[in-house]
Write a protein that holds these residues in place. Structure first.
Motif, mmCIF file in Angstrom:
data_model
loop_
_atom_site.group_PDB
_atom_site.id
_atom_site.type_symbol
_atom_site.label_atom_id
_atom_site.label_comp_id
_atom_site.label_asym_id
_atom_site.label_seq_id
_atom_site.Cartn_x
_atom_site.Cartn_y
_atom_site.Cartn_z
ATOM 1 N N GLY A 62 36.955 55.168 49.397
ATOM 2 C CA GLY A 62 37.983 55.480 50.531
ATOM 3 C C GLY A 62 37.320 56.286 51.227
ATOM 4 N N ALA A 63 37.662 56.353 52.687
ATOM 5 C CA ALA A 63 37.024 57.055 53.554
ATOM 6 C C ALA A 63 37.796 58.345 53.629
ATOM 7 C CB ALA A 63 37.116 56.398 55.088
ATOM 8 N N ASN A 64 39.106 58.467 53.309
ATOM 9 C CA ASN A 64 39.858 59.634 53.267
ATOM 10 C C ASN A 64 40.904 59.647 52.239
ATOM 11 O OD1 ASN A 64 41.839 58.078 54.204
ATOM 12 N ND2 ASN A 64 42.105 58.888 56.251
ATOM 13 N N ALA A 65 41.920 60.694 51.955
ATOM 14 C CA ALA A 65 42.712 60.575 50.749
ATOM 15 C C ALA A 65 43.458 59.397 50.791
ATOM 16 C CB ALA A 65 43.205 61.980 50.676
ATOM 17 N N ALA A 66 44.086 58.902 51.907
ATOM 18 C CA ALA A 66 45.055 57.863 51.981
ATOM 19 C C ALA A 66 44.329 56.831 51.580
ATOM 20 C CB ALA A 66 45.568 57.610 53.457
ATOM 21 N N GLY A 67 43.138 56.555 51.915
ATOM 22 C CA GLY A 67 42.464 55.362 51.633
ATOM 23 C C GLY A 67 41.650 55.244 50.195
ATOM 24 N N ALA A 68 41.762 56.620 49.549
ATOM 25 C CA ALA A 68 41.208 56.618 48.334
ATOM 26 C C ALA A 68 42.020 56.542 47.230
ATOM 27 C CB ALA A 68 40.502 57.982 47.816
ATOM 28 N N GLY A 69 43.334 56.028 47.533
ATOM 29 C CA GLY A 69 44.223 55.643 46.283
ATOM 30 C C GLY A 69 44.993 57.024 45.600
ATOM 31 N N LEU A 70 46.351 56.817 45.688
ATOM 32 C CA LEU A 70 47.208 57.939 45.120
ATOM 33 C C LEU A 70 47.936 57.671 44.107
ATOM 34 C CD1 LEU A 70 48.413 59.189 48.810
ATOM 35 C CD2 LEU A 70 46.326 60.113 47.679
ATOM 36 N N VAL A 71 48.307 58.689 43.267
ATOM 37 C CA VAL A 71 49.231 58.402 42.142
ATOM 38 C C VAL A 71 49.989 59.946 41.878
ATOM 39 C CG1 VAL A 71 47.347 59.193 40.362
ATOM 40 C CG2 VAL A 71 49.338 57.700 39.891
ATOM 41 N N ALA A 72 51.122 59.752 41.674
ATOM 42 C CA ALA A 72 51.955 61.037 41.305
ATOM 43 C C ALA A 72 51.466 61.852 40.216
ATOM 44 C CB ALA A 72 53.355 60.631 41.094
ATOM 45 N N GLY A 73 51.523 63.367 40.132
ATOM 46 C CA GLY A 73 50.874 64.062 39.285
ATOM 47 C C GLY A 73 52.170 64.504 38.567
ATOM 48 N N PRO A 74 51.950 65.684 37.587
ATOM 49 C CA PRO A 74 52.994 66.104 36.798
ATOM 50 C C PRO A 74 53.914 66.901 37.800
ATOM 51 C CG PRO A 74 50.832 66.776 35.983
ATOM 52 C CD PRO A 74 50.796 66.133 37.211
ATOM 53 N N PRO A 75 55.335 67.076 37.231
ATOM 54 C CA PRO A 75 56.283 68.081 37.802
ATOM 55 C C PRO A 75 55.423 69.285 38.194
ATOM 56 C CG PRO A 75 57.301 66.925 36.160
ATOM 57 C CD PRO A 75 55.614 66.472 35.962
ATOM 58 N N VAL A 76 55.644 69.830 39.357
ATOM 59 C CA VAL A 76 54.960 71.208 39.764
ATOM 60 C C VAL A 76 55.310 72.050 38.781
ATOM 61 C CG1 VAL A 76 54.683 72.793 41.621
ATOM 62 C CG2 VAL A 76 54.789 70.380 42.268
ATOM 63 N N ALA A 77 56.601 72.255 38.410
ATOM 64 C CA ALA A 77 57.181 73.421 37.521
ATOM 65 C C ALA A 77 56.430 73.067 36.329
ATOM 66 C CB ALA A 77 58.627 73.069 37.373
ATOM 67 N N SER A 78 55.961 72.209 35.765
ATOM 68 C CA SER A 78 55.274 71.820 34.539
ATOM 69 C C SER A 78 53.730 72.342 34.579
ATOM 70 C CB SER A 78 55.400 70.261 33.980
ATOM 71 O OG SER A 78 54.362 69.690 34.710
ATOM 72 N N LEU A 79 53.169 72.916 35.733
ATOM 73 C CA LEU A 79 51.665 73.077 35.820
ATOM 74 C C LEU A 79 51.512 74.483 35.138
ATOM 75 C CD1 LEU A 79 50.939 71.597 39.246
ATOM 76 C CD2 LEU A 79 50.363 70.560 37.003
ATOM 77 N N GLY A 80 52.491 75.176 35.053
ATOM 78 C CA GLY A 80 52.341 76.681 34.463
ATOM 79 C C GLY A 80 51.547 77.556 35.315
ATOM 80 N N ALA A 135 57.513 74.820 43.192
ATOM 81 C CA ALA A 135 58.204 73.843 42.411
ATOM 82 C C ALA A 135 59.450 72.854 43.161
ATOM 83 C CB ALA A 135 58.758 74.462 41.061
ATOM 84 N N THR A 136 60.085 73.582 43.969
ATOM 85 C CA THR A 136 61.360 72.885 44.835
ATOM 86 C C THR A 136 60.807 72.175 46.180
ATOM 87 O OG1 THR A 136 62.880 74.815 44.067
ATOM 88 C CG2 THR A 136 63.424 73.269 45.978
ATOM 89 N N ASN A 137 59.649 72.564 46.665
ATOM 90 C CA ASN A 137 59.216 72.131 47.836
ATOM 91 C C ASN A 137 57.946 71.107 47.932
ATOM 92 O OD1 ASN A 137 61.018 73.527 50.297
ATOM 93 N ND2 ASN A 137 60.577 75.077 48.739
ATOM 94 N N PHE A 138 57.390 71.009 46.712
ATOM 95 C CA PHE A 138 56.325 70.300 46.807
ATOM 96 C C PHE A 138 56.299 69.253 45.356
ATOM 97 C CE2 PHE A 138 55.120 74.024 48.926
ATOM 98 C CZ PHE A 138 54.336 73.703 49.897
#
Length: 422
Positions: A62-80, A135-138
């Motif tokens: 992928g030439a950039n992030a949009a072209g590299a393939g995306l997947v959802a990560g964990p909830p931000v609140a769970s990242l500690g 956690a709320t905005n991202f």
């Protein structure tokens, strides 16, 4: 890195050189006998990073992030996210908002308006609210395979002087007057976003002098803005992108990245490892410096394999990153703008404690290329040098984007892959 590192910002490389004096070419000793050795590498506290998420959308080329393939990560609140770190990151994010909302995002992920709600909320959020703010905005998004690699940079201090004097005879060059930047997008839509640097020779536009040519006296149109005592320290500063120059009377002045000769950057650390010059487990900045000072002739030739050359300017005020805004040690990272929007938060889950946490992408670097590749900034001083010099961390990166971004990018469906898969 560009602003701080400019060269920041960007792997840890030190250049041995034969430089020009103001009167013409002559050899300069490879190092100052009284040069201060680098701070000892700070030994890291080990950590266990989160594993990356299985990404069925992965596009390796992928030439950039949009072209590299995306997947959802964990909830931000769970990242500690640590409370104190979240507060510092909030301050840096708030500062970056103006640029986030008006810059064109080369990663292809966001539009300026996407950041408006978070930036508005950031203005009223206090330090005690920082964790809930993120956690709320991202939402966390993994780019590509999510496998992250982090190095470190800092603001070094070298011995130098504004005037040439005995023991201070290594010139610090400003931008040459014959160095020309060309925006190729003005000539062809197919080249939009691409640029080159060079010079005019007769009726032709040709590449600018490379490192070896500059050191051998080919360049005659660059001002000398100061004189360094030690070429090893100066060229390590070149790699870092900016630094403080300490004069014999105790005064100092700061220099920072102004431009670069347009030549490709080559990290010599890998070259030295491949040739057996650095032993396994002994490839830190401190190890590189020690080898170069012990083997000046061989070191000079190796360093010239990195044809890239950085020019400086005198700075005033705090150190600035690629956004033209102040950067913060322990909070700022340099990143590739094609994969991480400048100003965006990034959560790193790494194999060492000091690299793990929430960071804000506020800088760039010549060696910082590709998805999930970052350079962590540690500020100035011996402590920063000790951490940055040995920083080499592996783990997983999650980019924090405004809530709803992934669904929009995946056609409003959430992409069918928004549930993290371990």
């Amino acid at each position: 890195m560009t602003g701080v590192g400019g060269v920041s910002k960007k792997s840890l490389v030190v250049i041995m050189a034969i430089l020009l004096s103001a009167c013409g070419g002559r050899s300069v000793p490879p190092s100052n006998p009284g040069a201060r050795p680098p701070a000892p590498v700070r030994q890291p506290v080990a950590a266990t990073p989160l594993p990356p998420i299985t990404n069925d959308n992965l596009v390796p080329a992928g030439a950039n992030a949009a072209g590299a393939g995306l997947v959802a990560g964990p909830p931000v609140a769970s990242l500690g996210i640590d409370r104190a770190r979240a507060a510092k990151a909030l301050t840096a994010f708030r500062l970056s908002c103006r640029e986030l909302m008006r810059r064109t995002d080369q990663s292809g992920l966001t539009r300026g308006a996407d950041w408006q709600p978070a930036c508005t909320a950031a203005q009223s959020a206090g330090d005690s609210d920082a964790q809930s703010f993120f956690a709320t905005n991202f939402e966390a998004v993994q780019v590509g395979d999510g496998k992250a690699f982090a190095t470190g940079y800092y603001i070094p201090e070298i011995q130098g002087s504004r005037e040439r004097r005995s023991g201070y005879e290594v010139p610090i060059y400003g931008r040459p007057t014959d160095l020309i930047d060309v925006d190729l997008g003005k000539f062809s839509d197919a080249l939009k976003g691409k640029s080159i640097r060079g010079r005019v020779e007769g009726k032709n536009f040709v590449p600018y002098y490379d490192r070896g040519q500059i050191e051998n006296g080919a360049m005659t149109n660059a001002p000398i803005i100061g004189w360094a005592a030690d070429p090893v320290a100066l060229f390590f500063l070149q790699v870092q992108g900016s630094g403080d120059v300490r004069a014999p009377d105790g005064s100092s002045f700061r220099i920072g990245y102004d431009s670069q000769n347009g030549r490709d950057y080559t990290g010599i650390g890998a070259l030295m490892r491949d040739r057996g010059l650095l032993q396994p487990g002994h490839a830190s900045m401190q190890d590189i410096v020690a080898y170069l000072r012990a083997n000046p002739d061989q070191g000079r030739d190796i360093m010239r394999e990195n044809k890239s050359y950085v020019f400086f300017r005198i700075l005033s005020g705090p150190p600035l990153g690629a956004l033209g805004l102040p950067v913060t040690g322990g909070v700022t990272v340099a990143a590739d703008v094609k994969f991480i929007p400048l100003g965006a938060p990034v959560f790193l889950s790494m194999d060492r404690v000091d690299a793990t946490g929430l960071w804000i992408a506020q800088d760039t670097g010549g060696a910082i290329k590709g998805s999930n590749r970052v350079d962590t900034f540690w500020g100035s001083g011996r402590e920063a040098e000790a951490v940055a010099g040995g920083m080499s961390a592996h783990g997983t990166a999650f980019l924090l984007l405004p809530v709803g971004t992934l669904a929009r990018l995946q056609g409003g469906s959430g992409g069918g892959g928004t549930t993290p898969q371990r």
